[in-house]
Design an enzyme around this catalytic site. Structure first.
Site, PDB file in Angstrom:
ATOM      1  N   GLU A 244       2.322   3.931  -2.025  1.00  0.00           N
ATOM      2  CA  GLU A 244       1.623   3.902  -0.742  1.00  0.00           C
ATOM      3  C   GLU A 244       0.132   3.610  -0.898  1.00  0.00           C
ATOM      4  OE1 GLU A 244       3.241   6.599   2.291  1.00  0.00           O
ATOM      5  OE2 GLU A 244       1.179   6.908   2.915  1.00  0.00           O
ATOM      6  N   ARG A 248       3.153   0.397   2.158  1.00  0.00           N
ATOM      7  CA  ARG A 248       4.132   1.452   2.475  1.00  0.00           C
ATOM      8  C   ARG A 248       3.671   2.337   3.631  1.00  0.00           C
ATOM      9  NH1 ARG A 248       7.678   5.314  -1.629  1.00  0.00           N
ATOM     10  NH2 ARG A 248       8.695   6.475   0.033  1.00  0.00           N
ATOM     11  N   HIS A 255       3.576   8.657  12.529  1.00  0.00           N
ATOM     12  CA  HIS A 255       3.681   9.931  11.813  1.00  0.00           C
ATOM     13  C   HIS A 255       2.404  10.774  11.865  1.00  0.00           C
ATOM     14  CE1 HIS A 255       7.402   8.202  10.492  1.00  0.00           C
ATOM     15  NE2 HIS A 255       7.675   9.166   9.642  1.00  0.00           N
TER      16      HIS A 255
END
Ligand code: NAD
Ligand code: GLY
Length: 368
Positions: A244, A248, A255
């Site tokens: 990430e 990603r 979120h």
């Protein structure tokens, strides 16, 4: 059965998706090579599937010397996100030690995302790393959490704050297990499928628009397509950016807002997927306010969440509280909350370069 591959360079593993996999001894023997196995599950899933899995792993399954001498132990955790803690991970370590398991042990995570995240984290830490296999039994875990190697537990200060990137040896998603999943959990899993449509695949979004009724009635072909396509997308993204560093993070669409909603409501009001749905709604609202997408796309996001029978009314937790909680997000860099925003349906960006006034206005509209 459908088989996909995840390839992150240092680790390559198969994802198997289909019915009857928990009793498919040939597949289990091929995917689970270890001799010492610890099945980690929870009280709910144990009641439904533990005997089935242990039966399939039983020593007389196949006449191979290594398999014939398998040792299978169990560790049954309490059920619930509130138990996704270091203390619960400690119970997995205790079981591994009590059974005198060594570095050649394999942990099998049988359950939803909570079990998978805890068991994977315990596997990453025990003796500095033992192998683990994900055997996801919720839709959310089959489309998202079992793939890609994010493992971890919550801290009282925030969600998933303690963890490791640690890839499984294999993922075995038995679609038959979804038959016992409560409707609300199924819908929470659909939120993550909708996410892939929003950030990566507009054709998947259209397909979801046209097939939501089938998914809600658990049409096997529809569910299998949704799981397979979701795993393909996740495998593609994770292969490009396992840790990430950039790409990603798009899989975290919604979120940052979702984690704030979950924390503000003490993880009691919303399932994770439900909070993600609300978070996507807010992220689409902000994307529109910033002029990145037009109102029609924002409305399509709201409409598809409604079609999936997911909540579309955000909780009035207060804009200031929401912003404070958003600062605990793992994407925060140098004090700036980086957000995943939509540029169009199927394309997302991760940015800290947005108007704070627009964010404040969105938070006020959604949370005040
Ligand atoms: P969960 O693991 O709590 O499972 C939901 C409920 O369904 C639980 O009560 C569970 O016991 C029950 N259950 C599981 N399988 C069942 C079955 N087949 N039949 C009946 N009941 C069943 O929740 P979840 O939605 O699967 O996962 C949410 C968690 O996943 C969160 O903690 C989230 O942070 C994490 N997550 C992790 C990643 C990742 O990449 N690691 C990605 C997304 C979410
Ligand atoms: N669920 C987001 C990710 O795995 O990166």
């Amino acid at each position: 059965m459908q088989t996909l591959q995840v390839d992150v360079g240092h680790s390559r593993y198969p994802i198997s998706i289909g019915p009857g996999l928990l009793t498919n001894r040939e597949l289990l023997d091929a995917r689970i090579r270890g001799r010492d196995l610890l099945i980690v599950t929870n009280t709910t899933v144990a009641r439904l599937y533990l005997a089935k899995l242990t039966g399939s792993l039983a020593s007389n399954s196949i006449a191979s010397n290594s398999i014939a001498s398998r040792r299978v132990a169990e560790c049954i955790l309490p059920d619930g996100e509130q138990h996704k803690t270091l203390q619960t991970a400690g119970r997995v370590f205790d079981a591994l030690v009590a059974k005198k398991m060594n570095r050649d042990a394999t942990v099998l995570a049988l359950g939803g995302g909570v079990v998978g995240d805890i068991a994977g984290f315990a596997a990453a830490c025990y003796q500095r790393g033992v192998g683990y296999v994900q055997i996801p039994t919720t839709l959310l875990a089959q489309v998202d959490s079992s793939v890609g190697g994010k493992t971890g537990v919550n801290h009282s200060g925030g969600k998933n704050l303690i963890g490791a990137f640690y890839q499984p040896l294999a993922v075995i998603a038995d679609t038959d297990t979804l038959a016992t999943l409560p409707d609300r959990e199924l819908r929470a899993g659909l939120a993550e499928v909708i996410k892939y449509g929003c950030v990566w695949d507009p054709l998947l979004f259209d397909w979801l628009d046209n097939n939501m009724a089938k998914l809600l009635t658990r049409d096997v072909d529809a569910l299998t397509y949704a799981i397979g396509r979701s795993c393909e997308i996740k495998a593609t993204v994770v292969a490009k950016d396992e840790r990430e560093q950039n790409l990603r993070a798009i899989l975290n669409f919604g979120h940052t807002f979702a984690h704030a909603i979950e924390a503000a409501t003490a993880y009691k009001t919303y399932l994770h997927g439900e909070a993600v749905g609300l978070g996507m709604l807010i992220a689409a609202n902000l994307s529109h306010r910033l002029g990145l997408i037009d109102a029609a796309i924002k409305d399509r996001v709201r409409d598809i969440l409604g079609k999936a029978c997911l909540p579309t009314e955000t909780p009035r937790v207060g804009a200031a509280k929401a912003l404070e909680l958003m600062h605990m997000d793992k994407k925060v860099l140098a004090g700036t909350v980086r957000l995943v925003l939509l540029e169009k349906l199927g394309r997302a960006i991760v940015t800290g370069d947005y108007s704070q006034a627009a964010l404040d206005a969105t938070l006020a509209e959604c949370f005040a």
